[in-house]
Design a protein around this motif. Structure first.
Motif, PDB file in Angstrom:
ATOM      1  N   ASP A 271       0.854  -1.189   0.000  1.00 21.73           N
ATOM      2  CA  ASP A 271       0.000   0.000   0.000  1.00 21.73           C
ATOM      3  C   ASP A 271       0.888   1.237   0.000  1.00 21.73           C
ATOM      4  OD1 ASP A 271      -1.810   2.017   0.359  1.00 21.73           O
ATOM      5  OD2 ASP A 271      -2.952   1.014   1.932  1.00 21.73           O
ATOM      6  N   ALA A 274      -0.430   4.317   2.024  1.00 21.20           N
ATOM      7  CA  ALA A 274      -0.167   4.259   3.463  1.00 21.20           C
ATOM      8  C   ALA A 274       1.302   4.564   3.745  1.00 21.20           C
ATOM      9  CB  ALA A 274      -0.534   2.881   4.001  1.00 21.20           C
ATOM     10  N   LYS A 277       1.773   8.283   3.603  1.00 24.33           N
ATOM     11  CA  LYS A 277       1.240   8.960   4.789  1.00 24.33           C
ATOM     12  C   LYS A 277       2.167   8.807   5.987  1.00 24.33           C
ATOM     13  CE  LYS A 277      -3.690   8.795   3.605  1.00 24.33           C
ATOM     14  NZ  LYS A 277      -5.019   8.229   3.948  1.00 24.33           N
ATOM     15  N   GLU A 278       2.731   7.604   6.155  1.00 19.78           N
ATOM     16  CA  GLU A 278       3.667   7.361   7.267  1.00 19.78           C
ATOM     17  C   GLU A 278       4.891   8.268   7.153  1.00 19.78           C
ATOM     18  OE1 GLU A 278       4.642   3.237   7.002  1.00 19.78           O
ATOM     19  OE2 GLU A 278       2.588   2.568   7.420  1.00 19.78           O
TER      20      GLU A 278
END
Length: 665
Positions: A271, A274, A277-278
């Motif tokens: 992903d 994700a 975003k991290e």
């Protein structure tokens, strides 16, 4: 036609006699036989000029008619735009009658309730003449235009109505020729100069999911590209990926921490959204991480091996996700990210600096285009020495003009970027990169996608709708609709899969393209999948039904089809036959209109017009007669061929829209 040539030859002789008389008067005045008559001399010279221009027009018309007679044909042998043809002959006639106008007004409108086309030039011409102190009513102007109109193989007759509207009625001969050309040679584009065109569309960012905004850019850009390719232009479809910049520093730094062995072993990034975003969270909250991220950007831009490897791995994951979407939508596109222009940006900045076009502004280097009120300058170099989107977009124009040799560049992005592109174009012009008189350049800005609540299209949680989720939902609903109509009991497994996908993706594309791209539009699966009204479902079903008319006549009849297409005369005696034919011959007009305005929804309106007009034709004109036992007893071959021509034009329209047709429903 011989009678027409005889009439025009008589007019030609009369004009020649008038010219001889006028030139004799001019000679007498110049020789001083009648004193100093400068005003009369000026009037005679003007009259002489007008007569010679009319003579030239008539000579060309007669030559054209004789050429047509020698080839035993009263109709053009290629597809043409009727509006363009009518505009040319009315414009030239107007110029011959009124040589005082260097570029005379000429207004041609398409079909009206009372005629096929209409010339609406008389009233504005009358107003223009009044400004020159020439009194001439619009009715007299219309009469003058009709009297001097040269022969056209497309015009059967003209009528003057009201204060000077010229109603134009088409001859059936051209329509018959047009339909025969389609049946025997396929749907051809109107002739035009072939250009090298760059279309910049889709353009997602690496490490981010494609969303509905990318959907609009992808669908519109693909359709514009398909249209240009149909016309024979050399089209380069560019996907200007966001694959460079600060965000890659944080992604690389995060990758080093999570998958330290990425150089030797491909990291399992399932992903990427994700993962992004991290890394963004760490970048915003951890100063040490931020410092390391900036360091990785510098290393990446300098070509350091490990940073380049990490960047390639991240880009590859995104590419696979993007390609999956493009495969579903049947979109072909060439990737060329911002990284491609890195060295070109460096040389561009140097050139702009040497030309003295860059100004210092709080550590930045900026560039103005036209310096108009409200204009925002481009930031070419950031205070830290890095480049921006402005630098990249300037470099793309330069590369596309100088290296790709583009004659025309089209950018397909959201309308919010209109100001940005206006500045880019102005700066490129100022820098001598862009010459608008030689290169056509367009920003095709589109509106946003709205939900049924009229607000920006979001998920229930308020997130941006992922494009992959949207397409999956479309196929699910499409299958439900087909099962609701019990098509799964008629179609085999592969046919139901094809129908599901073609309907789903066709509906999503058509819902977007059938609205003016400049406007926002409401995304509604219920409306898209409705089989009534101007929707893809209605049109795809109509197309299948039209194709089935000839197919249901059996294998033996269809074996004879090539011969029938060549030998069967097209008959347009019934008013509904003629009405359908008049819609079909508008195809080149629609293409020309889209080219001017870059608004593909005109093609969707045309498709719907064909379908509804065909229904009128089919309800009134039998193509096949059957007895009580259901056996075919009579076939009107001309009407069957008219059905085939209708299907061929619809198929070409679907192809330009990027919509795959169905064989069965």
């Amino acid at each position: 036609m011989e009678e027409q040539i005889a009439k025009e030859s008589h007019r030609l002789s009369s004009i020649e006699a008038e010219i001889a008389q006028v030139e004799n008067s001019i000679k007498n005045i110049k020789e001083g036989n009648f004193g100093d008559e400068s005003a009369e001399l000026s009037s005679l010279l003007t009259e002489n000029s007008k007569l010679k221009f009319r003579l030239e027009i008539l000579n060309k018309a007669i030559a054209n008619e004789r050429k047509q007679m020698s080839s035993s044909s009263n109709s053009p042998t290629e597809v043409i735009s009727i509006i363009k043809h009518l505009y040319d002959i009315f414009y030239n006639t107007t110029k011959a009658i009124f040589p005082q106008f260097e570029d005379p007004i000429c207004v041609i409108s398409s079909q009206t309730n009372k005629s096929d086309y209409q010339c609406n030039s008389a009233m504005p011409l009358s107003s223009k003449l009044k400004q020159l102190n020439v009194q001439m009513s619009s009715l007299d102007i219309a009469k003058k235009l009709v009297e001097n109109l040269p022969y056209s193989p497309l015009i059967e007759r003209t009528e003057i109505t009201g204060p000077g509207f010229i109603s134009i009625f088409l001859t059936k001969d051209y329509a018959k020729t047009f339909i025969s050309l389609i049946l025997n040679e396929g749907v051809k584009p109107p002739p035009m100069k072939k250009l090298r065109v760059v279309v910049d569309f889709s353009s997602p960012n690496i490490a981010k999911q494609m969303h509905v905004g990318h959907l609009r850019s992808t669908i519109i850009g693909d359709s514009i590209s398909r249209l240009l390719e149909f016309l024979g232009h050399d089209v380069l479809r560019i996907n200007h990926l966001g694959d460079w910049g600060t965000q890659f520093g944080m992604l690389i730094a995060h990758l080093e921490d999570i998958f330290p062995n990425y150089v030797n072993e491909s990291p399992p990034i399932a992903d990427l959204q994700a993962f992004y975003k991290e890394s963004k969270k760490r970048f915003d909250e951890d100063e040490e991480f931020k410092k390391r991220a900036y360091d990785r950007v510098v290393k990446l831009q300098s070509g350091e091996k490990n940073s380049t490897k990490a960047w390639q791995l991240i880009c590859d994951v995104s590419r696979r996700e993007f390609q999956h979407i493009y495969d579903l939508l049947d979109v072909k596109i060439v990737e060329r990210g911002e990284s491609f222009y890195q060295s070109r940006m460096e040389s561009l900045v140097k050139e702009l600096d040497e030309q003295g076009l860059l100004e210092e502004d709080e550590g930045r280097k900026i560039m103005w285009g036209e310096k108009t009120e409200g204009e925002i300058p481009l930031t070419i170099v950031k205070s830290g020495g890095g480049f921006t989107y402005d630098t990249s977009d300037m470099a793309t124009i330069k590369q596309r003009i100088e290296e790709e040799k583009a004659d025309w560049i089209i950018y397909v992005t959201d309308a919010g970027q209109a100001t940005h592109f206006k500045s880019i174009f102005a700066c490129a012009k100022r820098a001598g990169i862009l010459d608008p008189s030689k290169i056509r350049i367009d920003h095709l800005g589109f509106g946003v996608v709205l939900g049924e609540d009229g607000k920006k299209f979001k998920t229930r949680s308020g997130d941006t709708v992922k494009l992959s989720d949207l397409l999956e939902e479309g196929t699910r609903r499409s299958l439900e609709k087909l099962k609701e109509k019990e098509r799964d009991k008629i179609l085999n497994e592969q046919e139901i899969i094809d129908a599901t996908n073609n309907v789903a993706y066709g509906c999503i594309k058509y819902a977007d393209l059938s609205k003016s791209s400049r406007n926002d539009y409401v995304f509604s699966f219920d409306r898209m999948l409705d089989d009534r009204g101007n929707t893809a479902v209605y049109l795809l079903y109509a197309y299948v039904r039209i194709c089935s008319i000839a197919r249901n006549l059996g294998e033996e009849f269809n074996k004879q089809m090539p011969k029938l297409k060549k030998e069967t005369p097209i008959v347009l005696d019934h008013e509904k036959e003629w009405k359908l034919a008049k819609v079909l011959i508008q195809f080149p007009d629609i293409i020309e209109k889209i080219l001017r305005e870059l608004n593909i929804h005109y093609l969707c309106d045309f498709l719907y017009h064909i379908a509804t007009t065909f229904t009128e034709f089919y309800d009134s004109c039998y193509c096949i007669q059957k007895n009580k036992q259901g056996e075919v007893v009579k076939i009107d071959v001309s009407r069957v061929l008219l059905c085939e021509a209708t299907a061929a034009i619809m198929a070409q329209c679907f192809d330009i829209l990027g919509i795959k047709t169905l064989k069965k429903v």
